[in-house]
Design a protein around this motif. Structure first.
Motif, short mmCIF file in Angstrom:
data_model
loop_
_atom_site.label_atom_id
_atom_site.label_comp_id
_atom_site.label_asym_id
_atom_site.label_seq_id
_atom_site.Cartn_x
_atom_site.Cartn_y
_atom_site.Cartn_z
N SER A 1 0.84 -1.20 0.00
CA SER A 1 0.00 0.00 0.00
C SER A 1 0.87 1.25 0.00
O SER A 1 0.57 2.22 -0.72
CB SER A 1 -0.91 0.04 1.22
N ALA A 2 1.95 1.21 0.78
CA ALA A 2 2.84 2.38 0.85
C ALA A 2 3.45 2.63 -0.52
O ALA A 2 3.54 3.78 -0.98
CB ALA A 2 3.92 2.15 1.89
N ALA A 3 3.84 1.53 -1.21
CA ALA A 3 4.45 1.67 -2.53
C ALA A 3 3.45 2.24 -3.52
O ALA A 3 3.77 3.12 -4.33
CB ALA A 3 4.97 0.33 -3.02
N LEU A 4 2.20 1.76 -3.44
CA LEU A 4 1.16 2.25 -4.36
C LEU A 4 0.87 3.73 -4.09
O LEU A 4 0.71 4.51 -5.04
CB LEU A 4 -0.12 1.42 -4.21
N ARG A 5 0.83 4.10 -2.81
CA ARG A 5 0.61 5.52 -2.46
C ARG A 5 1.74 6.36 -3.02
O ARG A 5 1.52 7.41 -3.62
CB ARG A 5 0.55 5.68 -0.94
N GLY A 6 2.97 5.84 -2.90
CA GLY A 6 4.15 6.57 -3.39
C GLY A 6 4.09 6.75 -4.90
O GLY A 6 4.31 7.84 -5.43
N ALA A 7 3.76 5.69 -5.60
CA ALA A 7 3.71 5.73 -7.07
C ALA A 7 2.60 6.67 -7.52
O ALA A 7 2.75 7.43 -8.49
CB ALA A 7 3.50 4.33 -7.63
N ASP A 8 1.48 6.65 -6.80
CA ASP A 8 0.35 7.49 -7.13
C ASP A 8 0.71 8.97 -6.97
O ASP A 8 0.36 9.81 -7.80
CB ASP A 8 -0.82 7.11 -6.21
N LYS A 9 1.45 9.23 -5.90
CA LYS A 9 1.88 10.61 -5.62
C LYS A 9 2.82 11.10 -6.73
O LYS A 9 2.67 12.21 -7.25
CB LYS A 9 2.63 10.62 -4.28
N ALA A 10 3.75 10.24 -7.12
CA ALA A 10 4.70 10.60 -8.18
C ALA A 10 3.96 10.79 -9.50
O ALA A 10 4.25 11.72 -10.27
CB ALA A 10 5.75 9.49 -8.33
N LEU A 11 2.95 9.96 -9.73
CA LEU A 11 2.14 10.09 -10.96
C LEU A 11 1.41 11.43 -10.97
O LEU A 11 1.36 12.14 -11.99
CB LEU A 11 1.14 8.93 -11.03
N TYR A 12 0.86 11.79 -9.82
CA TYR A 12 0.16 13.07 -9.70
C TYR A 12 1.11 14.22 -10.04
O TYR A 12 0.74 15.15 -10.76
CB TYR A 12 -0.42 13.21 -8.28
N GLN A 13 2.35 14.09 -9.54
CA GLN A 13 3.35 15.13 -9.84
C GLN A 13 3.61 15.20 -11.34
O GLN A 13 3.68 16.27 -11.93
CB GLN A 13 4.67 14.82 -9.13
N ALA A 14 3.77 14.03 -11.96
CA ALA A 14 4.04 13.98 -13.41
C ALA A 14 2.90 14.64 -14.17
O ALA A 14 3.13 15.40 -15.13
CB ALA A 14 4.22 12.54 -13.86
N LYS A 15 1.66 14.38 -13.75
CA LYS A 15 0.51 15.00 -14.42
C LYS A 15 0.56 16.51 -14.22
O LYS A 15 0.39 17.29 -15.17
CB LYS A 15 -0.81 14.45 -13.83
N SER A 16 0.83 16.94 -12.98
CA SER A 16 0.75 18.37 -12.74
C SER A 16 1.94 19.12 -13.34
O SER A 16 1.84 20.33 -13.57
CB SER A 16 0.55 18.68 -11.25
N LEU A 17 3.03 18.41 -13.60
CA LEU A 17 4.17 19.09 -14.25
C LEU A 17 4.00 19.14 -15.77
O LEU A 17 4.92 19.52 -16.48
CB LEU A 17 5.47 18.38 -13.89
N GLY A 18 2.86 18.73 -16.28
CA GLY A 18 2.58 18.87 -17.71
C GLY A 18 2.39 17.56 -18.45
O GLY A 18 2.26 17.52 -19.66
N ARG A 19 2.38 16.41 -17.76
CA ARG A 19 2.13 15.08 -18.34
C ARG A 19 3.27 14.62 -19.25
O ARG A 19 4.26 15.32 -19.39
CB ARG A 19 0.78 15.04 -19.09
N ASN A 20 3.11 13.45 -19.85
CA ASN A 20 4.13 12.86 -20.74
C ASN A 20 5.51 12.91 -20.09
O ASN A 20 6.48 13.32 -20.71
CB ASN A 20 4.11 13.59 -22.10
N ARG A 21 5.58 12.53 -18.83
CA ARG A 21 6.88 12.50 -18.14
C ARG A 21 6.90 11.44 -17.05
O ARG A 21 5.85 10.93 -16.67
CB ARG A 21 7.24 13.87 -17.58
N VAL A 22 8.13 11.15 -16.56
CA VAL A 22 8.29 10.16 -15.48
C VAL A 22 8.72 10.89 -14.23
O VAL A 22 9.64 11.72 -14.27
CB VAL A 22 9.38 9.11 -15.86
N GLN A 23 8.07 10.64 -13.11
CA GLN A 23 8.49 11.18 -11.82
C GLN A 23 8.75 10.02 -10.87
O GLN A 23 8.01 9.01 -10.92
CB GLN A 23 7.39 12.07 -11.22
N ALA A 24 9.76 10.17 -10.02
CA ALA A 24 10.05 9.09 -9.07
C ALA A 24 9.94 9.60 -7.65
O ALA A 24 10.18 10.78 -7.39
CB ALA A 24 11.43 8.53 -9.32
N GLN A 25 9.57 8.72 -6.74
CA GLN A 25 9.51 9.05 -5.32
C GLN A 25 10.87 8.87 -4.69
O GLN A 25 11.53 7.85 -4.95
CB GLN A 25 8.54 8.08 -4.64
#
Ligand SMILES: Nc1nc2c(ncn2[C@@H]2O[C@H](COP(=O)(O)OP(=O)(O)OP(=O)(O)O)[C@@H](O)[C@H]2O)c(=O)[nH]1
Length: 519
Positions: free
Chosen positions: A495-519
């Motif tokens: 669950s912690a890993a999924l929360r982390g990945a979800d958070k990083a995904l949210y960042q990638a979306k908010s930074l303009g999409r089409n990108r990879v973000q890591a926790q």
């Protein structure tokens, strides 16, 4: 459309032997294929032995099946197999072929698309059986007719007789293969009682008369003072004592299982049919054959009839006894005769159910749209990865298509589905086995990476992103994916890993999409 099977029978549909094959095949396929998926044709080769022009027969088959090629062809008995292996070879080309009921073993090598069940015979086994059951027998007469198979078995029996003689057995062996029906009947009737007879095959006599076992065997049995043994299961109940026998129904079940395997893409195999010791209780009593002499594992059918009596009282008693015997016979029959059939049926069923269970299991863990393993499979694999004792790093990434709603809304749900399937395929190809990709839900995918350090994991996610961005799908707009990567820790868990990945995904979306973000 379900696959279609052509069942080409050598003989005719009223023949109990052929009926056994038919029933076995149909029961074995039931539940796997609709009944209409089976086409049946009958060559009637035994009655019209050598009289039917093979070219015309092939022409008739071609007129029906050349355009509508079946996905599999099954031949029953020798003639149909010989036709399709020989002159009719081109008719079904590369369509898989399964043979059954073949006594004359096919010459090797068989081509890769041919498999089946060699029926063989049990001449040697029955000679031994007769010797064991009736040790005082001085002569064993082997009866054969003059159809092609009869001639083949007679030749084989003569070889057996020769080696039997050399081995010094007590009983003499004779092969009767050149008699007409009347001669056969009178010579059988005149045999001394220290003789036994084994029926090989008699469908056509020396005069060319065709006859069926159902008509002839009961007469032969009634007229002769000697026990008749046989090796073909359907003869049981017609007046033969029994023998080491086969069963066309069981063979049908076995071949149906082979057919399903072939249709599922498994390679062709050649198996052999089984022969079992089976007896008719009534005939054993008639010849006072001790049941202790039956080989182990023998099955018994039929029971002794009560004897005649004159008085009314005895008639009544007989009636009651008769009814009881009938009920008992039915009961025994239900228990014993079909027992081996049930066992084989259950075995075949078990095999089919295992196959079905595998299919269901795979369906339960596969996303039908993309063909990727689904969320259920993902959960299992995440648990397995966490449970493994290896100390390799684990990462998971959530990959979410950007503005996917726009595609659905502007082009329709079907196009959206096509995009999802194409994206899944492209990502899986780019991954090239370096991680496991799952459809997590909607337009979201999950990637599980085992044994990659963070920089490698990031580089792989970047590769997938670039692959999707470069994807040019005909008739569809450009598409991109945002990715959030996080470590999957054996300590903090899924669950912690999924929360982390979800958070990083949210960042990638908010930074303009089409990108990879890591926790
Ligand atoms: N065609 C199709 N659409 C799906 C499927 N599953 C989910 N969707 C659609 O995916 C869309 C997801 O939309 P949103 O969650 O708003 O996200 P988005 O449009 O991709 O936008 P961002 O994620 O913010 O970039 C919805 O329109 C869902 O109906 C599916 O199996 N097939």
């Amino acid at each position: 459309t379900p696959p279609r099977i052509l069942l080409l029978h050598s003989y005719h549909p009223q023949y109990s032997w052929t009926q056994g094959f038919q029933k076995g095949i149909k029961d074995g396929l039931a539940g796997h294929l609709p009944v209409e998926a089976l086409h049946e044709e009958f060559m009637d080769a035994r009655r019209f032995d050598g009289e039917v022009d093979e070219d015309l027969l092939l022409y008739w088959l071609a007129s029906k099946y050349r355009k509508h090629q079946p996905d599999l062809v099954i031949t029953t008995d020798d003639a149909a197999f010989e036709l399709l292996r020989g002159p009719g070879k081109a008719l079904f080309g590369k369509v898989p072929l399964l043979f059954m009921g073949v006594n004359i073993p096919p010459q090797q090598p068989l081509s890769a698309n041919i498999g089946g069940l060699v029926e063989g015979d049990a001449i040697a086994a029955n000679l031994q059986l007769i010797e064991q059951m009736l040790p005082n027998t001085r002569r064993i007469v082997l009866l054969s007719g003059s159809c092609q198979l009869g001639r083949f078995l007679a030749a084989k029996a003569k070889d057996q007789a020769e080696s039997w003689r050399r081995q010094g057995h007590k009983a003499e062996i004779e092969v009767w293969d050149e008699l007409d029906l009347e001669q056969l009947r009178s010579r059988l009737a005149a045999l001394p009682s220290d003789t036994a007879a084994l029926l090989l095959i008699i469908h056509k006599d020396a005069k060319g008369q065709y006859f069926s076992y159902e008509d002839v065997v009961p007469q032969l049995s009634r007229d002769t003072p000697v026990p008749l043994f046989a090796m073909w299961g359907p003869l049981l109940g017609l007046g033969v004592v029994g023998g080491v026998m086969n069963d066309p129904y069981l063979q049908g079940l076995q071949v149906a299982a082979m057919a399903l395997d072939r249709l599922a893409g498994k390679p062709a195999v050649v198996e052999s049919g089984d022969f079992y010791p089976r007896f008719d209780g009534q005939q054993l009593d008639r010849f006072a054959i001790d049941r202790d002499r039956l080989p182990s594992g023998s099955t018994l059918s039929g029971q002794a009839k009560p004897s005649q009596a004159g008085t009314a009282l005895l008639m009544m008693t007989l009636l009651v006894v008769g009814l009881a015997a009938f009920a008992w016979q039915r009961y025994r029959h239900s228990l014993q005769h079909p027992l081996e059939a049930r066992v084989a049926h259950l075995k075949a069923r078990n095999k089919a159910l295992t196959r079905l269970a595998r299919k269901l299991d795979s369906a339960a863990h596969t996303d039908p749209l993309t063909g990727l393993p689904n969320r259920r499979a993902c959960d299992l694999q995440l648990n397995q990865a966490l449970a493994s004792r290896q100390d390799k790093p684990l990462y998971l990434a959530l990959l979410d298509l950007d503005h996917f709603k726009v595609i659905n809304d502007s082009l329709g749900h079907d196009k959206g589905d096509q995009v999802l399937a194409a994206v899944a395929l492209a990502m899986n190809q780019a991954l090239d086995g370096q991680g496991s990709l799952f459809r997590w839900g909607g337009e979201e995918f999950l990637l599980l990476l085992r044994g990659l350090e963070k920089d490698k994991a990031l580089a792989l996610c970047e590769k997938l992103r670039a692959q999707i961005a470069a994807l040019a799908l005909p008739g569809l707009p450009a598409i991109s994916v945002s990715v959030g990567l996080a470590p999957l820790s054996r300590i903090s868990g899924k669950s912690a890993a999924l929360r982390g990945a979800d958070k990083a995904l949210y960042q990638a979306k908010s930074l303009g999409r089409n990108r990879v973000q890591a926790q």
